[in-house]
Design an enzyme around this catalytic site. Structure first.
Site, PDB file in Angstrom:
ATOM      1  CG  ASP A  33      -2.160   0.757   1.095  1.00 20.18           C
ATOM      2  OD1 ASP A  33      -3.243   0.173   1.307  1.00 20.18           O
ATOM      3  OD2 ASP A  33      -2.093   1.971   0.749  1.00 20.18           O
ATOM      4  CB  SER A 127     -17.562  -0.820  -9.145  1.00 18.94           C
ATOM      5  OG  SER A 127     -18.701  -0.046  -8.899  1.00 18.94           O
ATOM      6  CE1 TYR A 154     -13.598   3.838  -8.379  1.00 19.43           C
ATOM      7  CE2 TYR A 154     -15.901   4.162  -9.003  1.00 19.43           C
ATOM      8  CZ  TYR A 154     -14.924   3.440  -8.336  1.00 19.43           C
ATOM      9  OH  TYR A 154     -15.279   2.313  -7.640  1.00 19.43           O
ATOM     10  CE  LYS A 158     -12.686   0.218  -9.236  1.00 22.21           C
ATOM     11  NZ  LYS A 158     -11.576  -0.501  -8.592  1.00 22.21           N
ATOM     12  CG  ASN A 204     -19.060   6.542  -0.499  1.00 22.58           C
ATOM     13  OD1 ASN A 204     -17.846   6.562  -0.455  1.00 22.58           O
ATOM     14  ND2 ASN A 204     -19.721   6.327  -1.618  1.00 22.58           N
ATOM     15  NE  ARG A 300     -24.385  11.396  -5.201  1.00 17.78           N
ATOM     16  CZ  ARG A 300     -23.784  10.502  -4.418  1.00 17.78           C
ATOM     17  NH1 ARG A 300     -23.010  10.921  -3.436  1.00 17.78           N
ATOM     18  NH2 ARG A 300     -24.002   9.214  -4.573  1.00 17.78           N
ATOM     19  CG  ASP A 303     -27.006   9.661  -6.845  1.00 20.55           C
ATOM     20  OD1 ASP A 303     -26.106   8.798  -6.811  1.00 20.55           O
ATOM     21  OD2 ASP A 303     -27.405  10.295  -5.845  1.00 20.55           O
TER      22      ASP A 303
HETATM   23  C1  UD1 Z   1     -20.757   5.823  -5.354  1.00 23.11           C
HETATM   24  C2  UD1 Z   1     -20.243   5.994  -6.748  1.00 23.11           C
HETATM   25  C3  UD1 Z   1     -19.804   4.652  -7.288  1.00 23.11           C
HETATM   26  C4  UD1 Z   1     -18.739   4.057  -6.377  1.00 23.11           C
HETATM   27  C5  UD1 Z   1     -19.278   3.981  -4.960  1.00 23.11           C
HETATM   28  C6  UD1 Z   1     -18.167   3.579  -4.036  1.00 23.11           C
HETATM   29  C7  UD1 Z   1     -21.450   7.905  -7.675  1.00 23.11           C
HETATM   30  C8  UD1 Z   1     -22.470   8.338  -8.641  1.00 23.11           C
HETATM   31  N1  UD1 Z   1     -21.247   6.593  -7.588  1.00 23.11           N
HETATM   32  O1  UD1 Z   1     -21.874   4.957  -5.409  1.00 23.11           O
HETATM   33  O2  UD1 Z   1     -19.274   4.783  -8.582  1.00 23.11           O
HETATM   34  O3  UD1 Z   1     -18.385   2.774  -6.821  1.00 23.11           O
HETATM   35  O4  UD1 Z   1     -19.763   5.248  -4.543  1.00 23.11           O
HETATM   36  O5  UD1 Z   1     -18.678   3.232  -2.788  1.00 23.11           O
HETATM   37  O6  UD1 Z   1     -20.858   8.701  -6.997  1.00 23.11           O
HETATM   38  N2  UD1 Z   1     -26.840   9.700  -0.549  1.00 23.11           N
HETATM   39  C9  UD1 Z   1     -27.584  10.685   0.045  1.00 23.11           C
HETATM   40  N3  UD1 Z   1     -26.942  11.631   0.802  1.00 23.11           N
HETATM   41  C10 UD1 Z   1     -25.587  11.615   0.983  1.00 23.11           C
HETATM   42  C11 UD1 Z   1     -24.829  10.598   0.355  1.00 23.11           C
HETATM   43  C12 UD1 Z   1     -25.490   9.665  -0.419  1.00 23.11           C
HETATM   44  O7  UD1 Z   1     -28.812  10.736  -0.104  1.00 23.11           O
HETATM   45  O8  UD1 Z   1     -25.060  12.505   1.685  1.00 23.11           O
HETATM   46  C13 UD1 Z   1     -27.530   8.669  -1.351  1.00 23.11           C
HETATM   47  C14 UD1 Z   1     -27.128   8.700  -2.816  1.00 23.11           C
HETATM   48  O9  UD1 Z   1     -27.976   9.534  -3.544  1.00 23.11           O
HETATM   49  C15 UD1 Z   1     -27.281   7.239  -3.205  1.00 23.11           C
HETATM   50  C16 UD1 Z   1     -27.021   6.474  -1.909  1.00 23.11           C
HETATM   51  O10 UD1 Z   1     -27.147   7.413  -0.854  1.00 23.11           O
HETATM   52  O11 UD1 Z   1     -28.578   6.992  -3.596  1.00 23.11           O
HETATM   53  C17 UD1 Z   1     -25.643   5.862  -1.861  1.00 23.11           C
HETATM   54  O12 UD1 Z   1     -24.702   6.846  -2.198  1.00 23.11           O
HETATM   55  P1  UD1 Z   1     -23.121   6.578  -2.141  1.00 23.11           P
HETATM   56  O13 UD1 Z   1     -22.763   6.008  -0.821  1.00 23.11           O
HETATM   57  O14 UD1 Z   1     -22.447   7.828  -2.575  1.00 23.11           O
HETATM   58  O15 UD1 Z   1     -22.880   5.409  -3.199  1.00 23.11           O
HETATM   59  P2  UD1 Z   1     -23.250   5.323  -4.764  1.00 23.11           P
HETATM   60  O16 UD1 Z   1     -23.729   6.608  -5.299  1.00 23.11           O
HETATM   61  O17 UD1 Z   1     -24.130   4.160  -4.942  1.00 23.11           O
END
Ligand code: UD1
Length: 346
Positions: A33, A127, A154, A158, A204, A300, A303
């Site tokens: 790492d 992913s 990103y 993948k 996330n 977002r 999304d």
């Molecule tokens: C995101 C990435 C994806 C990546 C993954 C890694 C995008 C579009 N996709 O996935 O490519 O592999 O992270 O873990 O960025 N949410 C909220 N409020 C927040 C944060 C998130 O409502 O403050 C919602 C988002 O709209 C989504 C869900 O929670 O529907 C999950 O979001 P997130 O954890 O960012 O993951 P992904 O978008 O699925």
């Protein structure tokens, strides 16, 4: 003692949990790492859980000479689990060449070195992002679902990495590979000795939820409430990181020990069902007893509305399934956040 496995990115979130599961299954682990997004103290957590401190080399995989020196130092390496990669979607849009260099050159270096050092198999962290937004009739998505053009550098790395592994094996290279397509990994080890350590404001959902519960963030914004889902919020397949880690052990076993397995294979790694963002918030509150400050905000950009995986191939072929209930998973994330506070980290 089973085979020796090189875990790249082994001090990261999924890498550290996988190292624990590998060691508990009897494998010897060598971690490389560059610590660009993780901390050397993760090794202490791994050692506390398993009683074994994995070998560690601070190496940047873009540096081929330094990477080759690892194979020379540990000639017993038989398999690689390749996690090391940059993973912030937003950052990748700002710095595409950084992402292409980090995520592509590292893989090419590893692949070039594998036959020379008699390394038989590589498990690659891919992913569900490769599927984009599947058509409704393709939900839950299987491994055969069509891929869609990536929406970020990103995501593109993948897709391209999957293709590079395919092309190399197709050319007759004497290696095998399993590509694991993860859905949304969450939670932390039940001991709270290892977990996710996001840099700065988390993008996330789960780290944002736990940091809001801890008072580090004022409130969580749920991005969008008018999606075509039962409660209007997005759907994801949230998989417990410990279950995900175990999928790597099963995949490694298949690549190294099953002579009849194909040279390259692909598996969705998720729970097989989806939860809305609102369900996550409600389950978190119920599981932890903590009231979460949250509000709805606009969608977002970029999304995906809804995605969850058909993981029956992994269930059947790898003999693996993600069984940990969501409330337990969310409680583990909260326990980890509390531990970070206890240790004065966050
Ligand atoms: C995101 C990435 C994806 C990546 C993954 C890694 C995008 C579009 N996709 O996935 O490519 O592999 O992270 O873990 O960025 N949410 C909220 N409020 C927040 C944060 C998130 O409502 O403050 C919602 C988002 O709209 C989504 C869900 O929670 O529907 C999950 O979001 P997130 O954890 O960012 O993951 P992904 O978008 O699925």
């Amino acid at each position: 003692m089973k085979q020796t496995i090189l875990v790249t990115g082994g001090t990261g979130f999924i890498g550290s949990h996988t190292t624990v599961e590998l060691q508990q299954a009897g494998y010897k682990v060598v971690i490389v790492d560059n610590l660009s997004n993780s901390n050397i103290q993760v090794l202490d957590g791994i050692e506390k859980i398993t009683g074994i401190r994995p070998a560690f080399e601070k190496v940047d995989l873009r540096d081929k000479e330094a990477t080759e020196a690892v194979f020379q130092k540990y000639p017993d390496i038989e398999g690689i689990i390749h996690f090391a990669a940059s993973k912030a979607v937003g950052e990748s849009v700002q710095k595409p060449l950084l992402y292409y260099r980090n995520n592509i050159v590292s893989l090419v270096n590893l692949l070039e070195l594998m036959p020379k050092y008699n390394v038989k198999g590589i498990i690659f962290s891919s992913s569900c992002t490769v599927y984009g937004q599947p058509k409704p009739e393709n939900l839950p998505v299987t491994e055969a679902a069509p891929h869609q053009k990536a929406t970020s550098p990103y995501g593109n790395t993948k897709e391209v990495n999957e293709q590079i592994i395919y092309d190399y094996i197709h050319s007759g290279a004497p290696i095998k590979s399993i590509v694991l397509r993860y859905f949304n990994p969450i939670g932390a080890h039940p001991t709270a000795l290892i977990g996710e350590l996001p840099n700065g404001v988390p993008a996330n959902l789960i780290p944002f939820v736990t940091q809001t519960a801890m008072g580090i963030r004022k409130e969580l914004t749920i991005f969008g409430k008018d999606y075509d889902t039962p409660d209007g919020t997005c759907i994801r397949d949230y998989i417990y990181v410990v279950d995900l880690a175990k999928a790597h052990v099963a995949a490694m076993r298949r690549v190294l020990d099953d002579e009849d397995s194909p040279a390259i294979d692909y598996f969705n790694i998720g729970t097989g069902h989806g939860n809305t963002t609102l369900e996550i918030v409600e389950t978190f509150e119920k599981a932890t007893g903590v009231k979460l400050n949250w509000k709805y905000g606009p969608r977002r950009e970029g999304d995906i509305e809804k995605i969850w995986g058909d993981c029956s191939k992994a269930n059947k072929v790898l003999g693996w399934s993600a069984d940990t209930p969501l409330d337990q998973v969310l409680a583990s994330a909260w326990k980890w956040q509390q531990k970070l506070r206890e240790n004065g980290i966050m």
